[in-house]
Write a protein that holds these residues in place. Structure first.
Motif, PDB file in Angstrom:
ATOM      1  N   LEU A  81       0.863  -1.169   0.000  1.00 42.87           N
ATOM      2  CA  LEU A  81       0.000   0.000   0.000  1.00 42.87           C
ATOM      3  C   LEU A  81       0.903   1.223   0.000  1.00 42.87           C
ATOM      4  CD1 LEU A  81      -2.985   0.935   0.084  1.00 42.87           C
ATOM      5  CD2 LEU A  81      -2.685   1.254   2.548  1.00 42.87           C
ATOM      6  N   GLN A  82       1.009   1.863  -1.160  1.00 41.90           N
ATOM      7  CA  GLN A  82       1.795   3.079  -1.275  1.00 41.90           C
ATOM      8  C   GLN A  82       0.919   4.259  -0.863  1.00 41.90           C
ATOM      9  OE1 GLN A  82       5.125   3.586  -2.203  1.00 41.90           O
ATOM     10  NE2 GLN A  82       4.717   5.708  -1.582  1.00 41.90           N
ATOM     11  N   MET A  83       1.344   4.980   0.141  1.00 46.19           N
ATOM     12  CA  MET A  83       0.547   6.081   0.682  1.00 46.19           C
ATOM     13  C   MET A  83       1.298   7.394   0.467  1.00 46.19           C
ATOM     14  SD  MET A  83      -0.822   4.312   4.208  1.00 46.19           S
ATOM     15  CE  MET A  83       0.762   4.424   5.013  1.00 46.19           C
ATOM     16  N   ASN A  84       0.717   8.259  -0.333  1.00 45.33           N
ATOM     17  CA  ASN A  84       1.314   9.556  -0.627  1.00 45.33           C
ATOM     18  C   ASN A  84       0.427  10.675  -0.087  1.00 45.33           C
ATOM     19  OD1 ASN A  84       3.358   8.228  -2.089  1.00 45.33           O
ATOM     20  ND2 ASN A  84       2.180   8.346  -4.000  1.00 45.33           N
ATOM     21  N   SER A  85       0.987  11.863  -0.014  1.00 41.44           N
ATOM     22  CA  SER A  85       0.243  13.045   0.449  1.00 41.44           C
ATOM     23  C   SER A  85      -0.493  12.752   1.750  1.00 41.44           C
ATOM     24  CB  SER A  85      -0.752  13.503  -0.628  1.00 41.44           C
ATOM     25  OG  SER A  85      -0.093  13.785  -1.842  1.00 41.44           O
ATOM     26  N   LEU A  86       0.218  12.174   2.684  1.00 40.36           N
ATOM     27  CA  LEU A  86      -0.405  11.754   3.935  1.00 40.36           C
ATOM     28  C   LEU A  86      -0.893  12.940   4.743  1.00 40.36           C
ATOM     29  CD1 LEU A  86       1.993   8.838   4.785  1.00 40.36           C
ATOM     30  CD2 LEU A  86      -0.496   8.656   4.617  1.00 40.36           C
ATOM     31  N   LYS A  87      -2.007  12.721   5.427  1.00 39.14           N
ATOM     32  CA  LYS A  87      -2.654  13.742   6.247  1.00 39.14           C
ATOM     33  C   LYS A  87      -2.710  13.265   7.691  1.00 39.14           C
ATOM     34  CE  LYS A  87      -5.766  14.758   2.364  1.00 39.14           C
ATOM     35  NZ  LYS A  87      -7.190  14.829   1.947  1.00 39.14           N
ATOM     36  N   PRO A  88      -2.817  14.178   8.643  1.00 41.18           N
ATOM     37  CA  PRO A  88      -2.937  13.752  10.051  1.00 41.18           C
ATOM     38  C   PRO A  88      -4.104  12.788  10.267  1.00 41.18           C
ATOM     39  CG  PRO A  88      -2.434  16.075   9.946  1.00 41.18           C
ATOM     40  CD  PRO A  88      -2.667  15.633   8.532  1.00 41.18           C
ATOM     41  N   GLU A  89      -5.173  12.938   9.514  1.00 43.47           N
ATOM     42  CA  GLU A  89      -6.319  12.047   9.684  1.00 43.47           C
ATOM     43  C   GLU A  89      -6.065  10.633   9.142  1.00 43.47           C
ATOM     44  OE1 GLU A  89      -6.305  15.106   8.275  1.00 43.47           O
ATOM     45  OE2 GLU A  89      -7.680  15.204   6.550  1.00 43.47           O
ATOM     46  N   ASP A  90      -4.921  10.417   8.510  1.00 42.31           N
ATOM     47  CA  ASP A  90      -4.543   9.058   8.101  1.00 42.31           C
ATOM     48  C   ASP A  90      -3.889   8.285   9.245  1.00 42.31           C
ATOM     49  OD1 ASP A  90      -3.524  10.449   4.957  1.00 42.31           O
ATOM     50  OD2 ASP A  90      -5.354   9.297   5.357  1.00 42.31           O
ATOM     51  N   THR A  91      -3.639   8.953  10.359  1.00 44.84           N
ATOM     52  CA  THR A  91      -3.035   8.300  11.508  1.00 44.84           C
ATOM     53  C   THR A  91      -3.933   7.186  12.017  1.00 44.84           C
ATOM     54  OG1 THR A  91      -1.817  10.279  12.187  1.00 44.84           O
ATOM     55  CG2 THR A  91      -2.286   8.636  13.896  1.00 44.84           C
ATOM     56  N   ALA A  92      -3.371   5.979  12.105  1.00 47.64           N
ATOM     57  CA  ALA A  92      -4.150   4.809  12.517  1.00 47.64           C
ATOM     58  C   ALA A  92      -3.230   3.591  12.559  1.00 47.64           C
ATOM     59  CB  ALA A  92      -5.294   4.545  11.539  1.00 47.64           C
ATOM     60  N   VAL A  93      -3.746   2.517  13.126  1.00 48.83           N
ATOM     61  CA  VAL A  93      -3.117   1.208  12.954  1.00 48.83           C
ATOM     62  C   VAL A  93      -3.688   0.608  11.678  1.00 48.83           C
ATOM     63  CG1 VAL A  93      -2.759  -1.088  13.905  1.00 48.83           C
ATOM     64  CG2 VAL A  93      -2.816   0.899  15.433  1.00 48.83           C
ATOM     65  N   TYR A  94      -2.807   0.207  10.796  1.00 54.12           N
ATOM     66  CA  TYR A  94      -3.206  -0.362   9.510  1.00 54.12           C
ATOM     67  C   TYR A  94      -3.042  -1.873   9.552  1.00 54.12           C
ATOM     68  CZ  TYR A  94      -3.558   4.233   7.353  1.00 54.12           C
ATOM     69  OH  TYR A  94      -3.947   5.510   7.025  1.00 54.12           O
ATOM     70  N   TYR A  95      -4.088  -2.560   9.111  1.00 53.50           N
ATOM     71  CA  TYR A  95      -4.106  -4.012   9.087  1.00 53.50           C
ATOM     72  C   TYR A  95      -4.328  -4.492   7.650  1.00 53.50           C
ATOM     73  CZ  TYR A  95      -5.232  -3.444  14.073  1.00 53.50           C
ATOM     74  OH  TYR A  95      -5.224  -3.088  15.398  1.00 53.50           O
ATOM     75  N   CYS A  96      -3.702  -5.612   7.303  1.00 50.38           N
ATOM     76  CA  CYS A  96      -4.093  -6.268   6.066  1.00 50.38           C
ATOM     77  C   CYS A  96      -4.842  -7.552   6.437  1.00 50.38           C
ATOM     78  CB  CYS A  96      -2.909  -6.563   5.159  1.00 50.38           C
ATOM     79  SG  CYS A  96      -1.680  -7.709   5.792  1.00 50.38           S
ATOM     80  N   ALA A  97      -5.707  -7.965   5.546  1.00 53.91           N
ATOM     81  CA  ALA A  97      -6.529  -9.140   5.780  1.00 53.91           C
ATOM     82  C   ALA A  97      -6.764  -9.845   4.451  1.00 53.91           C
ATOM     83  CB  ALA A  97      -7.854  -8.751   6.412  1.00 53.91           C
ATOM     84  N   ALA A  98      -7.028 -11.138   4.542  1.00 52.33           N
ATOM     85  CA  ALA A  98      -7.215 -11.950   3.335  1.00 52.33           C
ATOM     86  C   ALA A  98      -8.470 -12.794   3.456  1.00 52.33           C
ATOM     87  CB  ALA A  98      -6.007 -12.862   3.122  1.00 52.33           C
ATOM     88  N   ASP A  99      -9.116 -12.995   2.328  1.00 49.43           N
ATOM     89  CA  ASP A  99     -10.247 -13.914   2.268  1.00 49.43           C
ATOM     90  C   ASP A  99     -10.365 -14.455   0.852  1.00 49.43           C
ATOM     91  OD1 ASP A  99     -12.699 -14.474   4.318  1.00 49.43           O
ATOM     92  OD2 ASP A  99     -13.301 -14.722   2.234  1.00 49.43           O
ATOM     93  N   SER A 100     -10.915 -15.643   0.745  1.00 42.31           N
ATOM     94  CA  SER A 100     -11.055 -16.254  -0.577  1.00 42.31           C
ATOM     95  C   SER A 100     -12.170 -15.604  -1.393  1.00 42.31           C
ATOM     96  CB  SER A 100     -11.319 -17.749  -0.436  1.00 42.31           C
ATOM     97  OG  SER A 100     -12.480 -17.979   0.344  1.00 42.31           O
ATOM     98  N   LEU A 101     -13.029 -14.832  -0.726  1.00 42.62           N
ATOM     99  CA  LEU A 101     -14.146 -14.187  -1.405  1.00 42.62           C
ATOM    100  C   LEU A 101     -13.995 -12.668  -1.358  1.00 42.62           C
ATOM    101  CD1 LEU A 101     -17.110 -16.390  -0.145  1.00 42.62           C
ATOM    102  CD2 LEU A 101     -15.930 -16.512  -2.349  1.00 42.62           C
ATOM    103  N   LEU A 102     -13.983 -12.037  -2.521  1.00 39.28           N
ATOM    104  CA  LEU A 102     -13.800 -10.597  -2.594  1.00 39.28           C
ATOM    105  C   LEU A 102     -14.885  -9.845  -1.829  1.00 39.28           C
ATOM    106  CD1 LEU A 102     -12.536  -7.997  -3.742  1.00 39.28           C
ATOM    107  CD2 LEU A 102     -13.882  -8.372  -5.822  1.00 39.28           C
ATOM    108  N   TRP A 103     -16.135 -10.304  -1.929  1.00 34.76           N
ATOM    109  CA  TRP A 103     -17.226  -9.550  -1.305  1.00 34.76           C
ATOM    110  C   TRP A 103     -17.065  -9.503   0.214  1.00 34.76           C
ATOM    111  CZ3 TRP A 103     -20.451 -11.404   2.409  1.00 34.76           C
ATOM    112  CH2 TRP A 103     -20.606 -12.796   2.518  1.00 34.76           C
ATOM    113  N   ARG A 104     -16.466 -10.538   0.783  1.00 31.63           N
ATOM    114  CA  ARG A 104     -16.264 -10.537   2.239  1.00 31.63           C
ATOM    115  C   ARG A 104     -15.192  -9.520   2.627  1.00 31.63           C
ATOM    116  NH1 ARG A 104     -17.183 -16.710   3.561  1.00 31.63           N
ATOM    117  NH2 ARG A 104     -14.939 -16.936   3.277  1.00 31.63           N
ATOM    118  N   VAL A 105     -14.175  -9.377   1.804  1.00 25.83           N
ATOM    119  CA  VAL A 105     -13.155  -8.359   2.098  1.00 25.83           C
ATOM    120  C   VAL A 105     -13.770  -6.964   1.979  1.00 25.83           C
ATOM    121  CG1 VAL A 105     -10.955  -7.366   1.384  1.00 25.83           C
ATOM    122  CG2 VAL A 105     -11.278  -9.842   1.349  1.00 25.83           C
ATOM    123  N   LEU A 106     -14.587  -6.736   0.951  1.00 28.96           N
ATOM    124  CA  LEU A 106     -15.227  -5.440   0.789  1.00 28.96           C
ATOM    125  C   LEU A 106     -16.170  -5.135   1.942  1.00 28.96           C
ATOM    126  CD1 LEU A 106     -15.980  -5.615  -3.044  1.00 28.96           C
ATOM    127  CD2 LEU A 106     -14.286  -4.168  -1.916  1.00 28.96           C
TER     128      LEU A 106
END
Length: 124
Positions: A81-106
């Protein structure tokens, strides 16, 4: 066993850039949809972006569209995840997750695998 390990978080000034990595093991990325989520202090977790190479789909939340780019390196079994032009409101813990079904990730929620998270702090 499906495992995800995030890295690349840190402290960055507003307007700066960071690249987060999500290294997968126990499965091949091509068979799964991968999502990036974030949770700021006192706020609910929100979906940021996701990618599914088998469905040929990428998705971005409106709040990051045009600033963040998700990509997949199948040789390294890693999603970035390339993050450019970062803002203070982007401050957070970022997690990645995986699932075999796209709709569940969405939809977020209970997915096949979650990483442990990496902290991104945008501050001057």
């Amino acid at each position: 066993q499906l495992q995800l390990v995030e890295s690349g978080g840190g402290l960055v000034q507003p307007g700066g850039s960071l690249r987060l990595s999500c290294a997968a093991s126990g499965f091949t990325l091509h068979s799964y949809a991968i999502g990036w989520f974030r949770q700021a202090p006192g706020k609910e977790r929100e979906g940021v972006s996701c990618i599914s190479s088998s469905d040929n789909v990428t998705y971005y939340a409106d709040s990051v569209k045009g600033r963040f780019t998700i990509s997949e390196d199948n040789a390294k079994n890693t999603v970035y995840l390339q993050m450019n032009s970062l803002k203070p409101e982007d401050t957070a813990v970022y997690y990645c997750a995986a699932d075999s079904l796209l709709w569940r990730v969405l939809a977020g929620g209970a997915l096949d695998a979650w990483g442990q998270g990496t902290l991104v702090t945008v501050s001057s």
